[in-house]
Scaffold this motif. Sequence first.
Motif, PDB file in Angstrom:
ATOM      1  N   THR A  79      40.976  24.420  61.810  1.00  0.00           N
ATOM      2  CA  THR A  79      40.251  25.008  60.605  1.00  0.00           C
ATOM      3  C   THR A  79      40.089  26.412  61.035  1.00  0.00           C
ATOM      4  O   THR A  79      40.725  26.952  62.045  1.00  0.00           O
ATOM      5  N   ILE A  80      39.842  27.048  59.867  1.00  0.00           N
ATOM      6  CA  ILE A  80      39.891  28.698  60.373  1.00  0.00           C
ATOM      7  C   ILE A  80      38.529  28.996  60.893  1.00  0.00           C
ATOM      8  O   ILE A  80      37.638  28.276  60.904  1.00  0.00           O
ATOM      9  N   PRO A  81      38.362  30.084  61.510  1.00  0.00           N
ATOM     10  CA  PRO A  81      37.353  30.508  62.253  1.00  0.00           C
ATOM     11  C   PRO A  81      35.895  30.686  61.422  1.00  0.00           C
ATOM     12  O   PRO A  81      34.694  30.421  61.889  1.00  0.00           O
ATOM     13  N   TYR A  82      36.202  31.318  60.442  1.00  0.00           N
ATOM     14  CA  TYR A  82      34.821  31.860  59.428  1.00  0.00           C
ATOM     15  C   TYR A  82      35.348  31.783  57.892  1.00  0.00           C
ATOM     16  O   TYR A  82      36.589  32.099  57.707  1.00  0.00           O
ATOM     17  N   GLU A  83      34.198  31.806  56.938  1.00  0.00           N
ATOM     18  CA  GLU A  83      34.727  32.019  55.751  1.00  0.00           C
ATOM     19  C   GLU A  83      35.230  33.348  55.374  1.00  0.00           C
ATOM     20  O   GLU A  83      34.838  34.243  55.909  1.00  0.00           O
ATOM     21  N   VAL A  84      35.949  33.309  54.609  1.00  0.00           N
ATOM     22  CA  VAL A  84      36.678  34.526  53.755  1.00  0.00           C
ATOM     23  C   VAL A  84      36.633  34.218  52.225  1.00  0.00           C
ATOM     24  O   VAL A  84      36.863  33.528  51.678  1.00  0.00           O
ATOM     25  N   ASN A  85      36.485  35.568  51.767  1.00  0.00           N
ATOM     26  CA  ASN A  85      36.441  35.833  50.208  1.00  0.00           C
ATOM     27  C   ASN A  85      37.377  37.031  49.977  1.00  0.00           C
ATOM     28  O   ASN A  85      36.957  38.128  50.146  1.00  0.00           O
ATOM     29  N   VAL A  86      38.632  36.752  49.308  1.00  0.00           N
ATOM     30  CA  VAL A  86      39.735  37.742  49.071  1.00  0.00           C
ATOM     31  C   VAL A  86      39.820  37.892  47.704  1.00  0.00           C
ATOM     32  O   VAL A  86      40.093  36.869  46.989  1.00  0.00           O
ATOM     33  N   ARG A  87      40.231  38.922  47.540  1.00  0.00           N
ATOM     34  CA  ARG A  87      40.760  39.238  46.161  1.00  0.00           C
ATOM     35  C   ARG A  87      42.268  39.979  46.062  1.00  0.00           C
ATOM     36  O   ARG A  87      42.163  40.833  46.842  1.00  0.00           O
ATOM     37  N   TYR A  88      43.027  39.567  45.296  1.00  0.00           N
ATOM     38  CA  TYR A  88      44.509  40.339  45.007  1.00  0.00           C
ATOM     39  C   TYR A  88      44.539  40.479  43.619  1.00  0.00           C
ATOM     40  O   TYR A  88      44.891  39.505  42.942  1.00  0.00           O
ATOM     41  N   GLY A  89      44.697  41.327  43.056  1.00  0.00           N
ATOM     42  CA  GLY A  89      44.684  41.736  41.777  1.00  0.00           C
ATOM     43  C   GLY A  89      43.610  41.102  41.001  1.00  0.00           C
ATOM     44  O   GLY A  89      42.514  41.317  41.344  1.00  0.00           O
ATOM     45  N   ALA A  90      43.923  40.222  40.043  1.00  0.00           N
ATOM     46  CA  ALA A  90      42.740  39.385  39.215  1.00  0.00           C
ATOM     47  C   ALA A  90      42.734  37.979  39.883  1.00  0.00           C
ATOM     48  O   ALA A  90      41.714  37.188  39.691  1.00  0.00           O
ATOM     49  N   GLY A  91      43.371  37.708  41.006  1.00  0.00           N
ATOM     50  CA  GLY A  91      43.351  36.431  41.684  1.00  0.00           C
ATOM     51  C   GLY A  91      42.333  36.383  42.839  1.00  0.00           C
ATOM     52  O   GLY A  91      42.372  37.551  43.696  1.00  0.00           O
ATOM     53  N   HIS A  92      41.542  35.600  42.931  1.00  0.00           N
ATOM     54  CA  HIS A  92      40.365  35.599  43.846  1.00  0.00           C
ATOM     55  C   HIS A  92      40.615  34.336  44.702  1.00  0.00           C
ATOM     56  O   HIS A  92      40.352  33.180  43.913  1.00  0.00           O
ATOM     57  N   VAL A  93      40.502  34.129  45.834  1.00  0.00           N
ATOM     58  CA  VAL A  93      40.145  33.172  46.662  1.00  0.00           C
ATOM     59  C   VAL A  93      39.296  32.891  47.854  1.00  0.00           C
ATOM     60  O   VAL A  93      39.223  34.020  48.510  1.00  0.00           O
ATOM     61  N   PHE A  94      38.426  32.024  47.631  1.00  0.00           N
ATOM     62  CA  PHE A  94      37.642  31.789  48.689  1.00  0.00           C
ATOM     63  C   PHE A  94      37.863  30.692  49.538  1.00  0.00           C
ATOM     64  O   PHE A  94      38.283  29.632  49.091  1.00  0.00           O
ATOM     65  N   MET A  95      37.817  30.734  50.964  1.00  0.00           N
ATOM     66  CA  MET A  95      38.150  29.990  51.960  1.00  0.00           C
ATOM     67  C   MET A  95      37.087  29.532  52.881  1.00  0.00           C
ATOM     68  O   MET A  95      36.405  30.822  53.403  1.00  0.00           O
ATOM     69  N   LYS A  96      36.601  28.522  53.298  1.00  0.00           N
ATOM     70  CA  LYS A  96      35.476  28.006  53.888  1.00  0.00           C
ATOM     71  C   LYS A  96      35.967  27.133  54.973  1.00  0.00           C
ATOM     72  O   LYS A  96      36.515  26.345  54.583  1.00  0.00           O
ATOM     73  N   PRO A  97      35.477  27.351  56.307  1.00  0.00           N
ATOM     74  CA  PRO A  97      36.084  26.034  57.291  1.00  0.00           C
ATOM     75  C   PRO A  97      35.316  25.131  56.968  1.00  0.00           C
ATOM     76  O   PRO A  97      33.973  25.253  56.684  1.00  0.00           O
TER      77      PRO A  97
END
Length: 162
Positions: A79-97
């Motif tokens: 899994t990933i080390p920590y949670e990430v909240n990213v935005r590119y243009g109008a696309g928004h992605v939230f990733m949580k281990p």
Amino acid sequence: MPDFSTADEFSEKVIKINRVAKVVKGGRRFSFSALVAVGNMHGRVGIGFGKANEVSLAIQKAVNAAKKGLFDVPLIEGTIPYEVNVRYGAGHVFMKPASHGTGVIAGGAVRAIMELAGVRDILTKSLGSANAMNIVNATIKGLKSLKTKDQILSKRFVSEKV
């Protein structure tokens, strides 16, 4: 420069194929664009975008572009080390281990990238735009922003005490 001639170690997934029509004097002329993710399922992944007059050529161009843009994803026990909240243009992605055994909880483009990167357990949510290109770029931006514990500690000039 690394040799990419052994294509068997990399898996590829076509995320989206788009048909574009150009109106010319004799009618419509069609061309295709392909968005492809390539990864080795062990922490290396890349995305590519290719355009051509035939689907197979567009996919091949995208695969070549993806192999040129491979990067490493820091993983801790699948899994990933920590949670990430990213935005590119109008696309928004939230990733949580996620804990072991959860699986890849993701939709569409994010799922393809996570599986090819070798992530086995993660919780994700795509918000905002459903545009595949923006979601893919947001996911890649988030994965590239991840740092290992050692990288963070060295940036803070701290030596880890055991």
